[in-house]
Design a protein around this motif. Structure first.
Motif, PDB file in Angstrom:
ATOM      1  N   SER A  35       0.833  -1.206   0.000  1.00 50.71           N
ATOM      2  CA  SER A  35       0.000   0.000   0.000  1.00 50.71           C
ATOM      3  C   SER A  35       0.862   1.249   0.000  1.00 50.71           C
ATOM      4  CB  SER A  35      -0.911   0.021   1.234  1.00 50.71           C
ATOM      5  OG  SER A  35      -0.148   0.267   2.413  1.00 50.71           O
ATOM      6  N   VAL A  36       0.284   2.335  -0.435  1.00 50.48           N
ATOM      7  CA  VAL A  36       0.994   3.610  -0.444  1.00 50.48           C
ATOM      8  C   VAL A  36       1.302   4.058   0.983  1.00 50.48           C
ATOM      9  CG1 VAL A  36       0.777   6.074  -0.994  1.00 50.48           C
ATOM     10  CG2 VAL A  36       0.043   4.352  -2.656  1.00 50.48           C
ATOM     11  N   PHE A  37       0.362   3.808   1.896  1.00 54.91           N
ATOM     12  CA  PHE A  37       0.538   4.218   3.286  1.00 54.91           C
ATOM     13  C   PHE A  37       1.793   3.578   3.889  1.00 54.91           C
ATOM     14  CE2 PHE A  37      -0.181   3.270   7.838  1.00 54.91           C
ATOM     15  CZ  PHE A  37      -0.177   4.568   8.317  1.00 54.91           C
ATOM     16  N   ILE A  38       1.941   2.265   3.715  1.00 57.80           N
ATOM     17  CA  ILE A  38       3.112   1.585   4.275  1.00 57.80           C
ATOM     18  C   ILE A  38       4.368   2.027   3.539  1.00 57.80           C
ATOM     19  CG2 ILE A  38       4.189  -0.653   4.739  1.00 57.80           C
ATOM     20  CD1 ILE A  38       1.423  -1.844   5.034  1.00 57.80           C
ATOM     21  N   ALA A  39       4.244   2.293   2.229  1.00 58.74           N
ATOM     22  CA  ALA A  39       5.390   2.776   1.456  1.00 58.74           C
ATOM     23  C   ALA A  39       5.872   4.123   1.988  1.00 58.74           C
ATOM     24  CB  ALA A  39       5.018   2.888  -0.021  1.00 58.74           C
ATOM     25  N   VAL A  40       4.940   4.981   2.371  1.00 55.21           N
ATOM     26  CA  VAL A  40       5.309   6.280   2.947  1.00 55.21           C
ATOM     27  C   VAL A  40       6.034   6.070   4.278  1.00 55.21           C
ATOM     28  CG1 VAL A  40       4.393   8.403   3.968  1.00 55.21           C
ATOM     29  CG2 VAL A  40       3.496   7.580   1.779  1.00 55.21           C
TER      30      VAL A  40
END
Length: 296
Positions: A272-277
């Motif tokens: 997910s983008v959230f975990i990537a951030v």
């Protein structure tokens, strides 16, 4: 103080990038999803993070041990030639880090332990022999990072063999960094840096191939991948134009630290983008450490 000298020789900023490798590997096999995360898996993630930190730290320590004669001439500020640590103390530190790493990996699984052993052997081969070979050296160094990504994947059992092919990408990128680093204390390596830029471009193609063969979103990863590629192109182009040790070392430093946005690219596409951030948030930590401790 000896503890500070130990931190200096271990390159803390680089260790953060190694932990990002493992997190990326864990994301690739789907173990960062809320459906899979539980206390047991979180403990395994911690163990693998400790393992990769020990493997990277141990590898770097032995790199400086094997480089002592050259460093006395070219890098006298490093920990061993400057007298902050003796060779005997450095050997004890490197061996201790390797032991901790191997034990933690085997606590996750037999396969994780074997991968950790393979990383240790690859690192020592590079430290002693690989770095002196213009062709095999970059591949050898890249293999350490490719195996490190697989170390993260090893949290999953019975994984399809095709997943391990993803480990080729960090091999290519680290080969590019190693090529850039060749003759960094002397300069005059424009051709090597130019080839390294071609290898960086092949990584972008590699992500497109991943998107065709895995449940991977190129849309989610686009910004992360663009950021990674952009900072590397700028740094390497600058090192070609101003082909001095200072600018080459800066390109190498940026390349090493950019492993974090590269790993965030895997995480965005596979998780997910959230975990990537969250993974990308390791970058300012690594940058802060890079100002306090050497990277190359």
């Amino acid at each position: 103080m000896k503890w500070f000298a130990m931190l200096l020789i271990m390159r803390p900023a680089n260790i953060v990038t190694a932990i990002a490798d493992v997190i990326a590997g864990i994301a690739i096999v789907g173990y960062l999803s809320s459906e899979v995360l539980n206390a047991h898996n979180i403990f395994q993630i911690i163990l693998l993070s400790i393992a990769t930190a020990g493997l990277y730290g141990g590898g770097i320590v032995f790199n400086d041990i094997f480089d002592i004669e050259q460093d006395r001439i070219n890098r006298p500020e490093r920990v061993i030639p400057s007298g902050k640590l003796s060779i005997k103390q450095a050997k004890y530190l490197g061996i201790t880090l390797f032991i901790i790493a191997i034990v933690c990996a085997f606590c996750v699984s037999i396969f994780s332990g074997y991968i950790a052993l393979a990383i240790m052997i690859s690192a020592l081969l590079y430290d002693k022999y690989g770095k002196h070979h213009p062709f095999l050296g970059p591949i050898n160094m890249g293999l350490c990072r490719g195996l490190n990504l697989i170390l993260g994947m090893s949290i999953a059992s019975g994984l399809e063999p095709k997943y391990y092919a993803i480990g080729i990408l960090p091999i290519i990128f680290i080969s590019a960094i190693t090529l850039t680093a060749q003759k960094e204390t002397k300069g005059k390596n424009k051709l090597a840096i130019g080839f390294a830029m071609l290898l960086d471009a092949s990584i972008v193609l590699g992500f497109w191939i991943i998107a065709q063969n895995f449940d991977f979103s190129i849309k989610r990863t686009f910004v992360f991948l663009l950021f990674w590629y952009g900072i590397n192109v700028f740094a390497k182009a600058n090192a070609i134009i101003k082909n001095t040790p200072k600018h080459i070392m800066k390109a190498v430093k940026i390349g090493v630290l950019s492993l974090i946005p590269l790993n965030a690219s895997y995480v965005a596409g596979f998780s997910s983008v959230f975990i990537a951030v969250l993974v990308l948030c390791l970058l300012p930590i690594s940058l802060f450490l890079s100002k306090k401790f050497p990277v190359t």
